[in-house]
Design a protein around this motif. Structure first.
Motif, short mmCIF file in Angstrom:
data_model
loop_
_atom_site.label_atom_id
_atom_site.label_comp_id
_atom_site.label_asym_id
_atom_site.label_seq_id
_atom_site.Cartn_x
_atom_site.Cartn_y
_atom_site.Cartn_z
N LYS A 24 0.83 -1.20 0.00
CA LYS A 24 0.00 0.00 0.00
C LYS A 24 0.87 1.26 0.00
O LYS A 24 0.58 2.23 -0.71
N VAL A 25 1.95 1.26 0.79
CA VAL A 25 2.87 2.40 0.82
C VAL A 25 3.46 2.62 -0.57
O VAL A 25 3.50 3.75 -1.06
N ASN A 26 3.91 1.57 -1.22
CA ASN A 26 4.49 1.70 -2.56
C ASN A 26 3.46 2.18 -3.58
O ASN A 26 3.78 2.99 -4.45
N GLU A 27 2.22 1.69 -3.45
CA GLU A 27 1.16 2.12 -4.35
C GLU A 27 0.88 3.61 -4.18
O GLU A 27 0.77 4.36 -5.16
N MET A 28 0.81 4.06 -2.93
CA MET A 28 0.56 5.47 -2.66
C MET A 28 1.72 6.33 -3.13
O MET A 28 1.52 7.43 -3.66
N LYS A 29 2.94 5.83 -2.97
CA LYS A 29 4.12 6.56 -3.42
C LYS A 29 4.10 6.73 -4.94
O LYS A 29 4.38 7.82 -5.46
N ASP A 43 11.29 10.06 -1.39
CA ASP A 43 12.13 8.90 -1.68
C ASP A 43 13.06 8.59 -0.51
O ASP A 43 13.23 7.44 -0.14
N GLU A 44 13.66 9.64 0.06
CA GLU A 44 14.56 9.45 1.20
C GLU A 44 13.82 8.81 2.37
O GLU A 44 14.35 7.91 3.03
N MET A 45 12.62 9.27 2.63
CA MET A 45 11.84 8.76 3.77
C MET A 45 11.46 7.29 3.57
O MET A 45 11.59 6.49 4.49
N THR A 46 10.98 6.95 2.38
CA THR A 46 10.56 5.57 2.16
C THR A 46 11.76 4.63 2.08
O THR A 46 11.62 3.45 2.40
N ASP A 47 12.91 5.13 1.66
CA ASP A 47 14.10 4.28 1.62
C ASP A 47 14.55 3.87 3.02
O ASP A 47 15.22 2.85 3.18
N LYS A 48 14.19 4.64 4.02
CA LYS A 48 14.58 4.33 5.40
C LYS A 48 13.69 3.27 6.03
O LYS A 48 14.02 2.74 7.09
N ILE A 49 12.56 2.95 5.41
CA ILE A 49 11.62 1.97 5.95
C ILE A 49 11.96 0.61 5.37
O ILE A 49 11.87 0.40 4.17
N PRO A 50 12.37 -0.33 6.24
CA PRO A 50 12.66 -1.69 5.73
C PRO A 50 11.42 -2.29 5.07
O PRO A 50 10.33 -2.28 5.66
#
Length: 63
Positions: free
Chosen positions: A6-11, A46-53
């Motif tokens: 869902k996070v990737n879809e929203m991104k 992008d920086e924020m989502t890259d920090k989420i495993p």
């Protein structure tokens, strides 16, 4: 659908909308500054989502 899906879809949706907004901003006088701000914001996203495993298309860390 998992949380990261869902996070990737929203991104992806946000990136598409940002590109549309950037294209519109570039068509108006002085819009170049707005387009730059849009690029900054999407870069921060992008920086924020890259920090989420597990987000950003990465596989979740094995525990």
């Amino acid at each position: 659908m998992g949380m990261f899906d869902k996070v990737n879809e929203m991104k992806e949706k946000a990136e598409g909308l940002a590109e549309q907004a950037k294209g519109m901003a570039e068509k108006v006088p002085g819009g170049e500054g707005i387009a730059e701000k849009i690029d900054e914001a999407t870069g921060k996203m992008d920086e924020m989502t890259d920090k989420i495993p597990g987000a950003g298309g990465d596989e979740p860390a094995a525990e």
